[in-house]
Design a protein around this motif. Structure first.
Motif, short mmCIF file in Angstrom:
data_model
loop_
_atom_site.label_atom_id
_atom_site.label_comp_id
_atom_site.label_asym_id
_atom_site.label_seq_id
_atom_site.Cartn_x
_atom_site.Cartn_y
_atom_site.Cartn_z
N THR A 158 -63.20 4.15 111.01
CA THR A 158 -64.45 4.76 111.48
C THR A 158 -65.53 3.76 111.81
O THR A 158 -66.54 4.12 112.43
CB THR A 158 -64.99 5.73 110.41
OG1 THR A 158 -65.21 5.00 109.18
CG2 THR A 158 -63.99 6.84 110.15
N ASP A 399 -59.59 9.58 104.03
CA ASP A 399 -60.46 9.74 105.19
C ASP A 399 -60.52 11.19 105.65
O ASP A 399 -61.55 11.66 106.14
CB ASP A 399 -59.97 8.84 106.33
CG ASP A 399 -58.49 9.03 106.61
OD1 ASP A 399 -57.84 9.73 105.81
OD2 ASP A 399 -57.99 8.49 107.60
N TRP A 430 -63.61 9.16 114.67
CA TRP A 430 -62.59 8.85 113.67
C TRP A 430 -61.18 9.14 114.16
O TRP A 430 -60.22 8.82 113.47
CB TRP A 430 -62.86 9.64 112.40
CG TRP A 430 -64.10 9.24 111.70
CD1 TRP A 430 -65.06 8.37 112.12
CD2 TRP A 430 -64.55 9.71 110.43
NE1 TRP A 430 -66.06 8.27 111.21
CE2 TRP A 430 -65.78 9.08 110.14
CE3 TRP A 430 -64.03 10.59 109.49
CZ2 TRP A 430 -66.49 9.29 108.98
CZ3 TRP A 430 -64.74 10.81 108.33
CH2 TRP A 430 -65.96 10.17 108.07
#
Length: 1254
Positions: A158, A399, A430
């Protein structure tokens, strides 16, 4: 000492630039100094700030300080300029320096953020992960794994900042080690994405006095001791340190308020692609273990609407929050006006429960009630908290959990489309398609075009093809999205390390050169940016003139405009308003497809190919682009990937065409010869030739079309001897000796061309109606289809066909007798195979004439010669020259220069030019007595060149054609062999000549003995009498230097004759055994390698032969001069354009083109559907689906175990309550209290209903 001075000098030189930039610190950065001594009752001589009394020099008097009971940083400290900032070099660490600064706890967050992003040079984050807690506790193993794999990988994917204390203890140490391991294993771009920042109290850092320098340290050498254990030293794996100073020493928590304000400020900043700032930076706090003081930090952060992620099972504070969130909310239904009492009772019950939790997790804490209040406020904001269960979620899901937590927190804050758009942009950043599908595109949100526009651009620029697919399926209209302005911006966003970026910048500099600059006009100027003109030039260089220039219509240019005219027009256009930039792109999917292919983005290009029209031609065009770019690419890995992707697109083109050919043979033929406006008026066959798509040409459908073109109206089974007989006896063509295909007429309304007759192809009818045969009457003639036969036999006399097509005809037998004679004559003589056979026969006659002249009729120079038959030879060669001129003129379709370029690229045309140049040279030289012998020699060599030209005719033969391919490959092997042989030949020849003849001034004989004689040794020609002294006889030679200079033969030397024999043996061993066997092995390898694909190569070259003889006049040299005169009269006198130059190209427009395109798209969709089904049914996909199911089952099992644990705890509590109630009832029964009603009756639900037992 000298080495240390050199090191310091190097450090000073390397950091001088950084020192100049960082010395200009903002004025708002200060430090705090305790100005009031407040004595600590627990320690004599110590202030409550943690410093000794001796350090409080110049502070307030003791009387005033004695009046103060509690030390407060805001009241008892003062600010002064900071004295610690710059760069930090850890002694013994080899990595780059870290930034640091000492600042006050109430420093504005804006100043600090600007400091980090401008002066320190940190890139703006896409996410901020603030790791809280775990300072003095021992970190568990699974928590370390989560931080090492999950946290750092989430930050890398990210582009996040990881904020911890930055100290070598607890979580700060674990995060530092995780970042260190990531840097060691990751590439440079991935390394730059992970930024670790330390925010620690200044008074808590060990050896902080080493950082003090009022002028700044560049760098400050920082020594760390005992790095194997937890300590309060700064960790050397962080990029920057914010050392927060609240005036205290050796006290924790002074940085909490500062960090909370900084997180809140960053969460309101925006970032995004091209600096557009279209995404708010999300901030999330991650709680790992933690002490009781963490509750205060969490409470303050939740008030600023910062989401939290809690690692369950990591430690006291995290376990407390998890238990607090899992506790059921007590709800009591109001009855008879008792709502307020019930609510008070519920709050009191919850408070008691929280108090018990705090006492259980923090038994040594004294301020329990304060902690209870903080915990209750946290409980009220529980929607902003997400729990990560280490036993259920692995590090790989970290994540995912982060993004889901942010989305969930966003939903709790607001349900507006704007807020969802921000989280969508975050999901795109992302690249989490799974989360976008499950949380954002699950049907709950009605997305609009405006909501997806910015995210679409982000997905395109950052190569997120799955998001592009999602957006197009959920409301984004590509026709509305892609304007020429946005297309230019996409090309302007290309990475600067790509080949296409370099090409575009090269052409941009050419356009911006001083010679092209002009006086600027009023209004905005776009001349300094990459425009569609540069893109068009790149594509023009890649395609090499195969198709027309791209985007010329949008720029207001004519397709055939010259470069200088186009450059002047574009330069003037870009200095104005550029109205074309606001227009919608004519072919959006094709434009995006080209954009993706130029960047070698495989998955993105595949998606755009699926969405674009004209699948076969698009795939072949991509193949051409990638193969041309691979020739320019220097990186071996990128070059290989380009070649692989090009082969993939060639396979796709073949597969789609195969599906089309199986559906309808006639429509697939039209698909090959249809011109495409989307691709600059090129056909599939032309693009396949340009792309060197041999596999595509080997398809049966392409070969069947080429066979029809090659044989014309004659049957492909016609024997050659029959055609030869018809050559010498032309009336035989009107007999049944030759078989011709009959042209059946079908009803059609789709394809239309002037001066054409209808054929058996109709792409507008359904496939099941193709076999229906109708007739075309006079009224329908205007809407008739273009005949494939006319396309195949496109000749130079369209007026002649107009006479044949004057009325409708049902079959060939309906043609009048006179017209039938002309028609059958044209059917035979205008077929490419007939032209080929006639040229071959006449070429054999030409070679016979040439040989006869050289052997029998080569007369002396004028006036005694040449002979009359030699003038016939000259005229014959002149007709060959005229034909080569015609071929060079008609080779291209864009300009004369392109025609010459295409003509030169053909290998056989180069051979023809060599033969013609040699003939002209020999002809000129033989006319003069002084050069007559040289001219004869040149003509003899030229005869060999003309004779070898016969090999070209083998390309038409099915068995000999592939063998020609193998021979051509072997010729390349011979050149490598000659290189090795030349090295050995030169080495042996020079040594042998020098050893045998000590002196020989004759260069010609030296050259013969050095090169020619060793070459003859290979074939066994060895002059033993010269080399071996024992074999020498009586020779007329001399050793006299004077006689040798006069031309006498020198005698061989015998002193080192043994060495000559040794060298001869070694030379013969290497050449006859080693090199010759190497050549045989190379031939065998080449034969085995090429034999497998020789048929494919031959089919590809067969197309060029068919095109050549299709475009040739029907007459062969020397009679071809008649056709040339006719062509010259038409082109120059009558100004008529050539028809054969188009090589059976067909223009479709309107409904006819759209129906063919729809049919082709349908075949492509069927093919993709079949492939997708096969992929889903493959073993690999089944294993993936099984793995996902097993993971879901394991997660459900973990949840079941958790529920089972809770049920057991509930059963235990129920048993306790039941026992307590029984004890109460027993006590009441033994007391004197008399109940007003009888006790309740226990009803056992397991008992059978009375009605059923009666």
């Amino acid at each position: 000492m000298i080495q240390l001075e050199k090191e310091n000098d190097a450090i000073g030189d390397g950091s001088r630039k950084t020192e100049n930039s960082q010395s200009r610190l903002p004025r708002g950065i200060k430090k705090r100094v305790c100005t009031t001594f407040v004595e600590d009752t627990s320690s004599t001589g110590m202030c409550q700030c943690g410093a000794q009394q001796e350090l409080h020099v110049g502070t307030q008097d003791n009387f005033s300080s004695a009046m103060v009971c509690q030390w407060d940083s805001a009241l008892h400290t003062s600010e002064c300029p900071t004295d610690a900032f710059g760069e930090l070099k850890f002694a013994g660490a080899g990595h780059r320096h870290s930034h640091f600064i000492r600042l006050s706890c109430d420093t504005p967050a804006k100043i600090v953020y600007d400091l980090m992003t401008t002066i320190w040079g940190l890139s703006a984050p896409n996410l901020v992960l603030s790791v809280v807690g775990g300072s003095r506790e021992k970190i568990k193993g699974w928590v370390r794994e989560v931080l090492r794999q999950g946290l750092v990988r989430a930050a890398q994917s990210t582009g996040a900042w990881i904020v911890t204390s930055g100290l070598s203890e607890g979580v700060g140490r674990c995060v530092g080690e995780a970042v260190r391991d990531h840097r060691a294993a990751a590439s440079s771009p991935s390394r730059a994405k992970v930024v670790a920042l330390g925010v620690a109290p200044w008074g808590l850092v060990c050896n902080r006095e080493q950082l003090v320098n009022p002028k700044g340290s560049f760098p400050a050498r920082y020594y760390v001791q005992n790095t194997s254990q937890d300590s309060l030293y700064l960790n050397n794996n962080y990029q920057g340190f914010l050392l927060v100073d609240d005036g205290s020493v050796n006290r924790r928590g002074g940085e909490m308020s500062f960090l909370t304000n900084l997180e809140d400020y960053i969460s309101h900043q925006r970032t995004g692609i091209w600096g557009s700032g279209n995404i708010e930076i999300p901030v999330m706090c991650v709680l790992v273990s933690g002490e009781a003081s963490v509750l205060k930090r969490m409470d303050a952060s939740l008030k600023k609407v910062t989401p939290w992620l809690v690692l369950n099972g990591s430690g006291p504070a995290a376990d407390l929050i998890t238990e607090l969130l899992s506790a059921p909310s007590p709800t009591v239904a109001p009855v008879d006006g008792e709502a307020s009492t019930a609510r008070d009772s519920s709050k009191a019950e919850l408070r008691d429960r929280v108090r018990e939790m705090i006492k259980r997790h923090f038994p040594l804490e004294k301020t329990v009630e304060e902690l209870v209040d903080q915990a209750l406020r946290i409980y009220q904001n529980r929607a902003m908290i997400t729990v990560f269960h280490g036993d259920q979620d692995g590090p790989d899901d970290f994540d995912t959990v982060i993004l889901k937590a942010l989305v969930r927190a966003c939903k709790q804050l607001s349900s507006s489309a704007r807020e969802y758009t921000e989280e969508l942009k975050l999901a795109v950043a992302w690249n989490r398609v799974d989360i976008a599908n499950s949380e954002l595109f699950n049907g709950d949100i009605q997305w609009k075009y405006d909501d997806l526009e910015e995210s679409m651009t982000d997905a395109l620029v950052n190569d997120k093809p799955q998001f592009v697919r999602i957006f197009t399926e959920n409301g984004l209209n590509i026709l509305q999205y892609l304007t020429y302005e946005r297309l230019e911006s996409l090309y302007q966003s290309l990475p600067d390390n790509t080949l296409v970026y370099t090409l575009l910048q090269t052409y941009l500099r050419e356009r911006q050169s001083p010679s092209q600059s002009s006086k600027p006009v009023q209004g905005p100027s776009y001349s300094h940016r990459v425009s569609l003109f540069e893109v068009s030039r790149v594509l023009e260089d890649i395609f090499g003139g195969v198709c027309q220039s791209f985007y010329y219509t949008a720029l207001g240019l004519e397709p055939g405009a010259s470069f200088r005219k186009a450059l002047r027009h574009v330069t003037k256009l870009l200095q104005g308003d550029c109205a074309y930039r606001h227009q919608r792109c004519a072919y959006p999917w094709a434009s995006l497809f080209i954009w993706a292919v130029l960047q070698n983005r495989s998955e993105m290009a595949m998606f755009f190919w699926e969405m674009a029209e004209e699948s076969v031609l698009s795939a072949l065009s991509a193949c051409k682009i990638l193969r041309e770019l691979s020739k320019l690419e220097d990186e071996a890995e990128i070059k290989l990937s380009m070649k692989e992707l090009a082969q993939k697109f060639e396979n796709l083109a073949q597969d789609v065409f195969s599906a089309c050919y199986q559906s309808s043979e006639d429509r697939s033929f039209i698909l090959l010869i249809r011109t495409s406006p989307m691709w600059g008026g090129v056909t599939c066959l032309q693009m396949a030739v340009a792309a060197d798509a041999r596999l595509f040409f080997s398809h049966d459908g392409v070969q069947n079309l080429l066979s029809q073109i090659w044989w014309g109206d004659m049957s492909s089974r016609t024997e050659v001897w029959k055609m030869v007989m018809c050559f010498f006896i032309p009336p035989l063509i009107y007999t049944n000796l030759l078989s011709f295909r009959e042209h059946l007429i079908k009803h059609t309304d789709s394809l239309q061309a002037p001066n054409s007759r209808p054929i058996n192809i109709d792409i507008t009818q359904p496939a099941e109606e193709i076999c229906a045969f109708d007739h075309v009457d006079g009224k329908e003639a205007d809407n008739a289809d273009v005949p494939l036969a006319d396309i195949i036999h496109m000749d130079e006399d369209p007026e002649f066909f107009a006479t044949l097509n004057g009325g409708p005809m049902e079959s060939v037998h309906a043609i009048p007798k006179c017209a039938f004679i002309l028609h059958r004559w044209k059917q035979f003589w205008f077929a490419p195979v007939t032209s080929f056979l006639g040229n071959v026969l006449m070429y054999f006659l030409f070679l016979f004439l040439f040989a006869y002249v050289l052997l029998f009729e080569f007369m002396p120079p004028p006036p005694n010669g040449p002979a009359p038959i030699e003038f016939v030879l000259y005229f014959w060669v002149f007709t060959l020259v005229c034909e080569e001129i015609r071929q060079s003129y008609d080779a291209g379709t864009t300009s004369f220069s392109q025609s010459i370029k295409f003509y030169i690229t053909d290998w056989w045309n180069k051979w023809d030019l060599t033969a013609i140049v040699l003939f002209c040279l020999g002809l000129i030289c033989r006319m003069f007595p002084s050069s007559h012998a040289f001219g004869r020699s040149a003509l003899c060599v030229d005869y060999m060149v003309f004779t070898l030209r016969l090999l070209h005719i083998f390309a038409a033969h099915k068995q000999l054609g592939p063998k020609m391919i193998i021979v051509g490959k072997m010729v390349k092997d011979v050149f490598f062999f000659l290189f090795f042989l030349g090295v050995w030949l030169l080495a042996y020849g020079v040594a042998n000549q020098a050893l045998l003849y000590s002196y020989d001034p004759r260069p010609y004989w030296v050259f013969r003995r050095v090169f020619y004689r060793p070459y003859l040794h290979i074939y066994g020609h060895i002059p033993v009498e010269e080399i071996d002294v024992q074999k020498r006889g009586e020779n007329t030679c001399t050793d006299n230097t004077t006689l040798i200079q006069q031309g006498a033969e020198p005698c061989p030397q015998s002193e080192v004759n043994w060495l000559v024999l040794v060298l001869l043996s070694v030379y013969l061993l290497v050449t006859n055994i080693l090199l010759l066997n190497l050549l045989i092995a190379m031939f065998s390898y080449t034969f085995n390698k090429v034999q497998e694909n020789s048929d494919v190569y031959w089919k590809f070259q067969r197309y060029n032969l068919i095109v050549e003889y299709h475009s040739r006049p029907c007459l062969a040299p020397p009679f071809i001069i008649i056709s040339h005169l006719q062509l010259f009269f038409k082109r120059v006198a009558c100004k008529k354009a050539s028809i054969k130059i188009t090589h059976f190209m067909l223009d479709l427009h309107g409904r006819k083109a759209s129906r063919l395109t729809t049919w082709e798209s349908l075949q492509k969709e069927n093919l993709l559907s079949t492939r997708s089904k096969k992929q889903r049914d493959s073993d690999t996909e089944r294993l993936k689906r099984t793995s996902v199911k097993v993971d879901n089952v394991l997660k459900q099992m973990a949840e079941i175990r958790d529920h089972d644990r809770r049920l057991r705890a509930l059963e235990t509590q129920l048993e306790y309550c039941s026992s307590s109630l029984c004890w109460i009832m027993d006590g009441l029964a033994q007391s004197n209290l008399k109940p007003t009603r009888p006790p309740p009756v226990h009803r056992d639900m397991n008992l059978t209903h009375p009605s059923s037992t009666s």
